[in-house]
Enzyme design. Sequence first.
Site, short mmCIF file in Angstrom:
data_model
loop_
_atom_site.label_atom_id
_atom_site.label_comp_id
_atom_site.label_asym_id
_atom_site.label_seq_id
_atom_site.Cartn_x
_atom_site.Cartn_y
_atom_site.Cartn_z
N GLU A 73 -11.11 0.61 -1.67
CA GLU A 73 -10.14 -0.43 -1.28
C GLU A 73 -10.80 -1.64 -0.64
O GLU A 73 -10.82 -1.77 0.57
CB GLU A 73 -9.05 0.15 -0.37
CG GLU A 73 -9.52 0.96 0.81
CD GLU A 73 -8.33 1.52 1.60
OE1 GLU A 73 -7.42 0.74 1.90
OE2 GLU A 73 -8.33 2.72 1.89
N ASP A 123 0.87 -1.18 0.00
CA ASP A 123 0.00 0.00 0.00
C ASP A 123 0.90 1.23 0.00
O ASP A 123 1.83 1.31 0.80
CB ASP A 123 -0.88 -0.03 1.26
CG ASP A 123 -2.05 0.94 1.16
OD1 ASP A 123 -2.08 1.77 0.24
OD2 ASP A 123 -2.95 0.85 2.02
N GLU A 178 -6.59 -1.56 -4.35
CA GLU A 178 -7.02 -0.17 -4.16
C GLU A 178 -6.63 0.71 -5.32
O GLU A 178 -5.52 0.61 -5.86
CB GLU A 178 -6.40 0.40 -2.87
CG GLU A 178 -6.79 1.84 -2.58
CD GLU A 178 -6.27 2.36 -1.24
OE1 GLU A 178 -5.27 1.80 -0.73
OE2 GLU A 178 -6.88 3.30 -0.70
N ASP A 215 -3.58 7.04 -3.73
CA ASP A 215 -3.54 5.97 -2.73
C ASP A 215 -3.86 4.69 -3.49
O ASP A 215 -4.91 4.60 -4.14
CB ASP A 215 -4.60 6.30 -1.67
CG ASP A 215 -4.63 5.32 -0.51
OD1 ASP A 215 -3.83 4.36 -0.49
OD2 ASP A 215 -5.48 5.52 0.39
N HIS A 223 -7.15 10.79 4.42
CA HIS A 223 -8.38 10.11 4.86
C HIS A 223 -9.38 11.18 5.23
O HIS A 223 -9.19 11.86 6.23
CB HIS A 223 -8.10 9.26 6.11
CG HIS A 223 -7.90 7.82 5.81
ND1 HIS A 223 -7.93 6.86 6.78
CD2 HIS A 223 -7.67 7.16 4.66
CE1 HIS A 223 -7.71 5.67 6.23
NE2 HIS A 223 -7.55 5.83 4.94
N HIS A 255 -12.43 5.79 1.20
CA HIS A 255 -12.47 7.09 1.87
C HIS A 255 -12.24 8.22 0.88
O HIS A 255 -11.68 8.00 -0.20
CB HIS A 255 -11.39 7.13 2.96
CG HIS A 255 -10.04 6.71 2.44
ND1 HIS A 255 -9.16 7.59 1.90
CD2 HIS A 255 -9.45 5.49 2.35
CE1 HIS A 255 -8.07 6.94 1.51
NE2 HIS A 255 -8.23 5.64 1.75
#
Length: 303
Positions: free
Chosen positions: A196, A91, A288, A102, A172, A164
Amino acid sequence: MPEEEKFRIEDIEKWKRAGRIGAEAREYGKSLMKEGAALADIAEKIEAKVAQLGGTMAFPAQISRNYLAAHYCPDIEDKTILENGDMAKLDLGVSIDGCISDTACTVYLGDDTAMKNLVEASLAALENVSKMMRDGIEIGKIGTEIQRTITSMGFSPIRNLSGHGLGKFSIHCDPSIPNFATTSKNLLSNQAIAIEPFATTGTGIVVDSGTANVFSMPHKKPVRDAITRKVLAQIEEYNGLPFARRWLEKKFSRAEAAFALRNLIKNDVLVEYPPLAEVSKGMVSQAEHTFLIIKDGVIITTL
Ligand code: MN
Ligand code: MN
């Protein structure tokens, strides 16, 4: 979210660039994730790649194995190596002037068919959602599709990890995008969103587990002692974004970094992100991408 953190269309090229660099770093990281490779070495190389491509880390590269779902970040002396049978999630996040990507993927180092299917499950959930994404999509429909896809393949979504919103210098923010069916009719429009899905062979809940090596400083507070002040000056350079213990260990001694981190946590200056373990020690996979949901359509920046 505060006005200055909102997604702005005039920043779109920066959001896209953060996505392109994130995708390239993810694929590079994936190529390094082989049996015998050290997690600390992989993380360092990914972070160097992002810098070389002109990005900064929006948060440290994290490689969480097996029943750890997220937030495992090697410190400088971590000797963990990838082993046969490992289910490793990578990640990472990239920032271009605070515009963030992200993205995550899972590498399974083994021959077990069920484990290969587990990797497929989170990926298929993400792909199915990608096809549905449009300006004005209801949040509840996303979680419903994630749950449907993952359970149809015989696994469970992790219920207390969510997609998010992403904001400028904010990795976030609202809204939360549950990985299971809800009746939320809230609409996504004109925003950056990370989706994700996590799939597991376990019950589908994660809990904090072990020492945190990732931290953030949402608000600065004054501190008294000289060592902590010196480390704090470095932490300020991360602009409120998460950082790794390892980064401080490269600038200061290991003992100084540990001392300052302990102090700052005790004084509520830092937030800690400990590794997250699936509560029943089920294997976990994750996929993700970052989406820009705008009037003209949807852009997946990290493809
Ligand atoms: Mn992520
Ligand atoms: Mn995320």
